[in-house]
Design a protein around this motif. Structure first.
Motif, PDB file in Angstrom:
ATOM      1  N   SER A   1     -11.401   3.604 -17.692  1.00  0.00           N
ATOM      2  CA  SER A   1     -11.329   3.062 -16.258  1.00  0.00           C
ATOM      3  C   SER A   1      -9.703   2.967 -16.146  1.00  0.00           C
ATOM      4  CB  SER A   1     -12.025   1.654 -15.539  1.00  0.00           C
ATOM      5  OG  SER A   1     -11.791   0.615 -16.444  1.00  0.00           O
ATOM      6  N   MET A   2      -9.373   3.229 -15.184  1.00  0.00           N
ATOM      7  CA  MET A   2      -7.865   2.808 -14.944  1.00  0.00           C
ATOM      8  C   MET A   2      -7.538   2.390 -13.793  1.00  0.00           C
ATOM      9  SD  MET A   2      -6.195   6.747 -14.146  1.00  0.00           S
ATOM     10  CE  MET A   2      -4.499   5.463 -14.129  1.00  0.00           C
ATOM     11  N   THR A   3      -6.650   1.964 -13.570  1.00  0.00           N
ATOM     12  CA  THR A   3      -5.861   1.463 -12.229  1.00  0.00           C
ATOM     13  C   THR A   3      -4.670   1.822 -11.753  1.00  0.00           C
ATOM     14  OG1 THR A   3      -5.868  -0.080  -9.918  1.00  0.00           O
ATOM     15  CG2 THR A   3      -5.632  -1.287 -12.554  1.00  0.00           C
ATOM     16  N   ALA A   4      -3.286   1.598 -10.768  1.00  0.00           N
ATOM     17  CA  ALA A   4      -2.456   2.321 -11.022  1.00  0.00           C
ATOM     18  C   ALA A   4      -1.725   0.500  -9.111  1.00  0.00           C
ATOM     19  CB  ALA A   4      -2.479   3.263 -10.489  1.00  0.00           C
ATOM     20  N   LEU A   5      -0.642  -0.182 -10.533  1.00  0.00           N
ATOM     21  CA  LEU A   5      -0.242  -0.150  -8.928  1.00  0.00           C
ATOM     22  C   LEU A   5       1.556  -0.495  -9.364  1.00  0.00           C
ATOM     23  CD1 LEU A   5      -0.027  -2.972 -11.387  1.00  0.00           C
ATOM     24  CD2 LEU A   5      -2.470  -3.369 -10.847  1.00  0.00           C
ATOM     25  N   LYS A   6       1.948  -1.164  -8.086  1.00  0.00           N
ATOM     26  CA  LYS A   6       2.859  -1.598  -8.369  1.00  0.00           C
ATOM     27  C   LYS A   6       3.533  -2.657  -8.850  1.00  0.00           C
ATOM     28  CE  LYS A   6       5.674  -2.316  -4.716  1.00  0.00           C
ATOM     29  NZ  LYS A   6       6.476  -1.941  -3.938  1.00  0.00           N
ATOM     30  N   HIS A   7       4.716  -3.038  -9.181  1.00  0.00           N
ATOM     31  CA  HIS A   7       5.105  -4.152 -10.075  1.00  0.00           C
ATOM     32  C   HIS A   7       4.324  -5.622  -9.653  1.00  0.00           C
ATOM     33  CE1 HIS A   7       8.109  -3.670  -7.069  1.00  0.00           C
ATOM     34  NE2 HIS A   7       9.160  -4.347  -7.957  1.00  0.00           N
ATOM     35  N   VAL A   8       4.939  -5.808  -8.120  1.00  0.00           N
ATOM     36  CA  VAL A   8       4.405  -6.624  -7.300  1.00  0.00           C
ATOM     37  C   VAL A   8       2.775  -7.112  -7.152  1.00  0.00           C
ATOM     38  CG1 VAL A   8       6.095  -7.234  -6.330  1.00  0.00           C
ATOM     39  CG2 VAL A   8       4.898  -6.052  -5.252  1.00  0.00           C
ATOM     40  N   GLY A   9       1.578  -5.486  -6.989  1.00  0.00           N
ATOM     41  CA  GLY A   9       0.995  -5.452  -7.050  1.00  0.00           C
ATOM     42  C   GLY A   9       0.533  -6.500  -8.569  1.00  0.00           C
ATOM     43  N   LEU A  10       0.971  -6.224  -9.655  1.00  0.00           N
ATOM     44  CA  LEU A  10       0.329  -6.473 -10.469  1.00  0.00           C
ATOM     45  C   LEU A  10       0.105  -8.398 -10.899  1.00  0.00           C
ATOM     46  CD1 LEU A  10      -0.969  -6.123 -13.649  1.00  0.00           C
ATOM     47  CD2 LEU A  10       0.749  -6.278 -14.501  1.00  0.00           C
ATOM     48  N   ASN A  11       0.919  -9.246  -9.767  1.00  0.00           N
ATOM     49  CA  ASN A  11       1.343 -10.353  -9.369  1.00  0.00           C
ATOM     50  C   ASN A  11      -0.355 -10.732  -8.875  1.00  0.00           C
ATOM     51  OD1 ASN A  11       3.595  -9.917 -10.410  1.00  0.00           O
ATOM     52  ND2 ASN A  11       4.621 -10.587  -7.811  1.00  0.00           N
TER      53      ASN A  11
ATOM     54  N   PHE B   1      -4.183  -6.974   6.508  1.00  0.00           N
ATOM     55  CA  PHE B   1      -4.973  -7.847   6.874  1.00  0.00           C
ATOM     56  C   PHE B   1      -6.250  -7.972   5.557  1.00  0.00           C
ATOM     57  CE2 PHE B   1      -9.717  -9.178   9.146  1.00  0.00           C
ATOM     58  CZ  PHE B   1      -8.712 -10.384   9.168  1.00  0.00           C
ATOM     59  N   PHE B   2      -6.752  -6.308   4.869  1.00  0.00           N
ATOM     60  CA  PHE B   2      -7.629  -6.230   4.479  1.00  0.00           C
ATOM     61  C   PHE B   2      -7.431  -7.064   3.029  1.00  0.00           C
ATOM     62  CE2 PHE B   2      -9.669  -3.809   7.610  1.00  0.00           C
ATOM     63  CZ  PHE B   2     -11.102  -5.028   8.314  1.00  0.00           C
ATOM     64  N   HIS B   3      -6.074  -6.836   2.489  1.00  0.00           N
ATOM     65  CA  HIS B   3      -5.637  -6.600   1.282  1.00  0.00           C
ATOM     66  C   HIS B   3      -5.737  -8.402   0.422  1.00  0.00           C
ATOM     67  CE1 HIS B   3      -2.333  -7.385  -1.552  1.00  0.00           C
ATOM     68  NE2 HIS B   3      -2.593  -6.711  -2.464  1.00  0.00           N
ATOM     69  N   SER B   4      -5.242  -8.852   1.729  1.00  0.00           N
ATOM     70  CA  SER B   4      -5.307 -10.304   1.538  1.00  0.00           C
ATOM     71  C   SER B   4      -4.841 -11.374   2.901  1.00  0.00           C
ATOM     72  CB  SER B   4      -3.888 -10.521   0.515  1.00  0.00           C
ATOM     73  OG  SER B   4      -2.319  -9.891   1.552  1.00  0.00           O
ATOM     74  N   GLY B   5      -4.736 -10.978   3.374  1.00  0.00           N
ATOM     75  CA  GLY B   5      -4.824 -11.767   5.495  1.00  0.00           C
ATOM     76  C   GLY B   5      -6.066 -12.638   5.535  1.00  0.00           C
ATOM     77  N   MET B   6      -7.171 -11.850   5.122  1.00  0.00           N
ATOM     78  CA  MET B   6      -8.441 -12.693   5.251  1.00  0.00           C
ATOM     79  C   MET B   6      -8.457 -13.928   4.943  1.00  0.00           C
ATOM     80  SD  MET B   6     -11.273  -9.872   5.556  1.00  0.00           S
ATOM     81  CE  MET B   6     -11.239  -9.324   3.889  1.00  0.00           C
ATOM     82  N   THR B   7      -8.380 -14.218   2.940  1.00  0.00           N
ATOM     83  CA  THR B   7      -8.487 -16.057   2.820  1.00  0.00           C
ATOM     84  C   THR B   7      -7.394 -16.377   4.054  1.00  0.00           C
ATOM     85  OG1 THR B   7      -6.672 -14.804   1.288  1.00  0.00           O
ATOM     86  CG2 THR B   7      -9.206 -14.867   0.918  1.00  0.00           C
ATOM     87  N   GLY B   8      -6.527 -15.863   4.150  1.00  0.00           N
ATOM     88  CA  GLY B   8      -5.107 -16.673   4.925  1.00  0.00           C
ATOM     89  C   GLY B   8      -5.832 -17.388   5.793  1.00  0.00           C
TER      90      GLY B   8
ATOM     91  N   MET C   1       2.513  -9.741   0.357  1.00  0.00           N
ATOM     92  CA  MET C   1       1.506  -9.194   1.115  1.00  0.00           C
ATOM     93  C   MET C   1       1.044 -10.047   1.898  1.00  0.00           C
ATOM     94  SD  MET C   1       0.766  -5.883   1.124  1.00  0.00           S
ATOM     95  CE  MET C   1      -0.077  -5.056   1.178  1.00  0.00           C
ATOM     96  N   GLY C   2       0.276 -10.545   2.742  1.00  0.00           N
ATOM     97  CA  GLY C   2      -1.173 -11.236   3.737  1.00  0.00           C
ATOM     98  C   GLY C   2      -0.054 -12.230   3.865  1.00  0.00           C
TER      99      GLY C   2
END
Lengths: 622, 198
Positions: free
Chosen positions: A82-92, A451-458, A421-422
């Protein structure tokens, strides 16, 4: 794009770094991928999503990088590749699962493709993610060109499988978005599915188990270090008593500079492709006998510090320099060939080659060409309405990450804070507390995908803690900024039965928000009224401004509004409200006359509502 | 082989990334070493788009200031902005059709005197080929073929170690079949226009 699947072993093609990485994953026998798009890694997710129909792997867009990494971990824990691909801040965002996944290890193989962005071409910071590999004990490859992007991805999958641990492939914007010839290799078949073998002691990270896992992790890293010592990706180019140690995007700059400065035969270059764990013995071997050594790397002195530690451990005391050399090798931005050449020339005391630059000091002032929200962009309409709604009030605008961040630009200027994000949904909690007696109100903005990425918890946080502010969800039904990837807010008709769209209104109500309204931003009057009402509501309110991204409608559905608009010059009072308040890029001033460029006009007709003189009308057909 | 560095600049939507890619494909077909780079980011939203092609042996796809041998400017204002990239022996190919940025369109800034730009550039570089690539593309029947016209003009300068056959083959392989004929016509138009102004 099917060359990525159809390319025969030995065949050569000109590929972008990100394309080469996709080919590498395919050659390695990829089974499962899950990604949240983020530039400069975005093409990988888009390509995998599109190619899966013709390949044996499965790819899904995740709501965020943490989810993507956990989903990919699930597949790898069951024995798939398996794999994922992300940008640097995505790894945060994905740091939480990665930090413990390294303890657990994987049973198939798992590769995390991480793209850093030195220079911040499309990011909010330029953090150096090599530290994550070190922090979490995750082996890391760093390609320096398109061929290596493919080859190292194949090697990363192999190493992950061999050692039973996740492996990072790290690139930067320049490596991700360079193009170069790539010679294809053979394709390993995908496994496609498997049976999950229970092993709770290995896969349940309770403290008692995790203590054992940590010991095992360090043993695996010892084996990884042996691989690094022998890796063909850690190679010495040239020979000499002077040395350069480098990796990633800097490799070609260094090799070109040594040739161009006539230092061939004098300077040996250690090009590091597997940078974590570092080949400590290899570095000691390289250092011994060198009279002085330069470390060339973008961003932080990560390699430099490691090399100095190796030298100290082996009692080597030649000068080793890196950051600060010639005042050029800074921790800021990206490097370029001339900068690296100048640093090498100065450090090794040879004459630099100065290009015969032209003197452009007599050049007239050049107007800037900043990016702007497109003609017909619904975000502009919502911002315009929000600005009207906020008139007479003292309003703070927390904003978020996406195309709509361009609302920062004048004349809209609808961003007072953008953190990550969020954050526009959570910042108002503390901000609102701080200004509770100031009379200031808070109107926050976030896109549907964010919003779906990280807005809902907020939002749950805001409901739970009785915060009072207004959140506008700019719902254009797609992840537009990174290249129109599907969002959970997508139009159900476009979902084609394969995906299940999620209704944001139901989500907001389900999370406990009492005041929720859906508006169409194309209607400025109603949108303004709705936002004003929300601002005056004594509590938490959510406005969903829903209108599809016109670029996406045009590209994916082939639809374009046929009617263009034009300015009726007899009625136009030249007040320029269309330009100075709405600022649609289709408007231009031609010798004091205001016109609409028909090639840019998206036909949204919203400017008709903006013009106080009612001077904008459908253009007559030629 | 001597390295030739070509810097492409223009505005989002003009297709300069495709032009650099086709040049790269032509080099690959000719067995000439090539590396390319491009900057995306927020450039699709009406901003500046830059791409590069480095052919002949250098490994770095990035072109530092003062090191572009050829400047392919799809827009005259962007030619001025990219002057930092060229040296005194550079060749500039510039399309003279302006695309005013929003700052000009809205009257906040002034666009430099368009007619004077080719002469201004000529005083800086060894050679300037200026043509209205938009007009030529329209004449050739494909208003979106500005990048093909520019590629044709690039070939006509003789500054490339790449044959016309390789370039047209790259266009054949790398553009949509429905546009092929018109793209080739645009390319030819670029060759003719630039040849006439040597």
């Amino acid at each position: 794009m099917s060359i990525l699947l159809n390319g025969k072993p030995g065949e050569k093609a000109l590929l972008m770094g990100n394309e080469a990485l996709v080919r590498g994953a395919y050659e390695a026998g990829l089974d499962f991928a899950s990604c949240y798009p983020g530039t400069p890694s975005s093409e990988v997710s888009t390509l995998l999503f599109g190619l899966q129909k013709k390949a044996d792997f499965y790819m899904e867009f995740a709501t965020n990088e943490k989810v993507a990494t956990e989903a990919a971990a699930g597949a790898a824990l069951a024995g798939l590749k398996s794999m994922t691909a992300l940008k640097h801040v995505g790894l945060n965002v994905a740091a939480d699962p990665l930090g413990t996944l390294s303890y657990m290890g994987v049973r198939g193989a798992m590769v995390i493709y991480n793209a850093d962005d030195p220079g911040m071409f499309s990011s909010q910071n330029e953090q150096d993610n090599r530290y994550f590999a070190q922090l979490f004990n995750v082996p890391m490859f760093e390609p320096s060109n398109a061929q290596e992007m493919k080859d190292m991805t194949v090697a990363a999958f192999a190493l992950s499988q061999e050692l039973g641990m996740p492996v990072i492939v790290r690139s930067t914007t320049r490596v991700a978005h360079m193009r170069g010839p790539v010679v294809f290799g053979p394709v390993s078949p995908a496994k496609k599915q498997t049976y999950f073998e229970r092993a709770p002691k290995d896969l349940v990270s309770l403290p008692a188990n995790a203590r054992v896992m940590h010991v095992r992790l360090l043993e695996r890293m010892k084996n990884a270090a042996e691989t690094s010592e022998k890796s063909p990706f850690n190679r010495v180019e040239g020979e000499g008593t002077l040395g350069v140690i480098t990796s990633s995007a800097s490799v070609p700059y260094v090799l070109d500079a040594i040739r161009d400065l006539g230092l061939s035969g004098k300077v040996a270059t250690y090009c590091l492709g597997m940078t974590w764990p570092l080949p400590e013995k290899g570095l000691a071997r390289f250092l011994s006998g060198k009279s002085k050594v330069l470390v060339v790397e973008e961003l932080e002195p990560w390699l430099e510090n490691a090399v100095k530690a190796v030298a100290q451990a082996h009692g080597l005391n030649m000068p080793i320099r890196g950051k600060g050399t010639a005042g050029l090798l800074t921790r800021l931005s990206e490097y370029d060939p001339a900068l690296v050449r100048a640093a090498i020339a100065e450090y090794f005391e040879v004459e630099d080659i100065f290009p015969d630059k032209v003197d452009a000091s007599d050049c007239p002032p050049l107007p800037v060409r900043p990016p702007s929200l497109c003609a017909g962009c619904p975000h502009r309409m919502t911002y315009y309405a929000a600005k009207k709604a906020a008139e007479g009030l003292d309003v703070i605008f927390p904003n978020d990450i996406g195309c709509y961040t361009l609302g920062f630009m004048p004349p809209l200027q609808m961003a007072d804070t953008v953190l990550c994000m969020g954050a526009s949904v959570s910042v108002p909690a503390g901000l609102g507390y701080a200004v509770r007696e100031s009379g200031q109100k808070i109107l926050a903005f976030i896109g549907d995908s964010t919003f779906f990425h990280s807005g809902m918890t907020g939002l749950v946080h805001a409901v739970f803690n009785n915060h009072k502010f207004t959140l506008v969800i700019l719902d254009n039904q797609i992840t537009a900024m990174t290249g129109h990837q599907p969002s959970p807010a997508m139009d159900p008709q476009a979902a084609d039965g394969n995906l299940t769209p999620v209704d944001i209104e139901a989500v907001a109500r389900g999370l406990g928000v009492k005041h929720v309204q859906v508006v169409r931003p194309t209607n400025l009057k109603k949108t303004t009224a709705a936002i004003r009402e929300a601002l005056e509501y004594d509590g938490l309110s959510v406005i969903i401004a829903r209108e599809p991204c016109p670029l996406s409608v045009k590209r994916h559905l082939g639809k374009q509004k046929a009617v263009k608009f034009a300015v009726d010059q007899e009625k136009c009072t030249k007040c320029r409200a269309c330009i100075s308040t709405f600022a649609c890029p289709a408007f231009f001033v031609d010798n004091e006359t205001i016109r609409i460029d028909p090639t840019l006009c998206a036909g949204c007709a919203v400017c008709v509502q903006v013009c106080p003189a009612h001077a904008i009308k459908p253009a007559k057909a030629d | 082989m001597k390295t030739v560095r070509i810097f492409f600049t223009g505005v989002g939507g003009q297709g300069n990334v495709l032009a650099s890619k086709l040049l790269g494909e032509a080099a690959l077909l000719s067995n000439i070493p090539v590396v390319l780079s491009e900057i995306h980011g927020m450039s699709q939203r009406g901003g500046v788009v830059e791409s590069t092609a480095v052919i002949g042996g250098a490994l770095s796809p990035v072109i530092a200031d003062g090191e572009a041998d050829i400047l392919m400017a799809f827009e005259p204002l962007e030619a001025l902005r990219a002057l930092r990239k060229i040296h005194r022996k550079s060749v500039i190919i510039v399309s003279t059709a302006p695309l005013p940025p929003s700052s000009v369109a809205t009257g906040q800034c002034a666009y430099p005197d368009v007619k004077g730009i080719p002469d201004f550039l000529a005083a800086k570089a060894a050679r300037v080929v200026s043509l209205d690539a938009r007009k030529e593309a329209e004449k050739a029947g494909n208003p979106l073929g500005v990048n093909m016209v520019m590629l044709g003009a690039l070939f006509a300068t003789g500054a490339l170690p790449i044959s016309k056959d390789a370039l047209t083959e790259a266009i054949r392989k790398g553009t949509k079949p429905a546009f092929l004929e018109k793209n080739l016509a645009c390319f030819e138009r670029g060759v003719e226009t630039a040849s006439g102004r040597k």
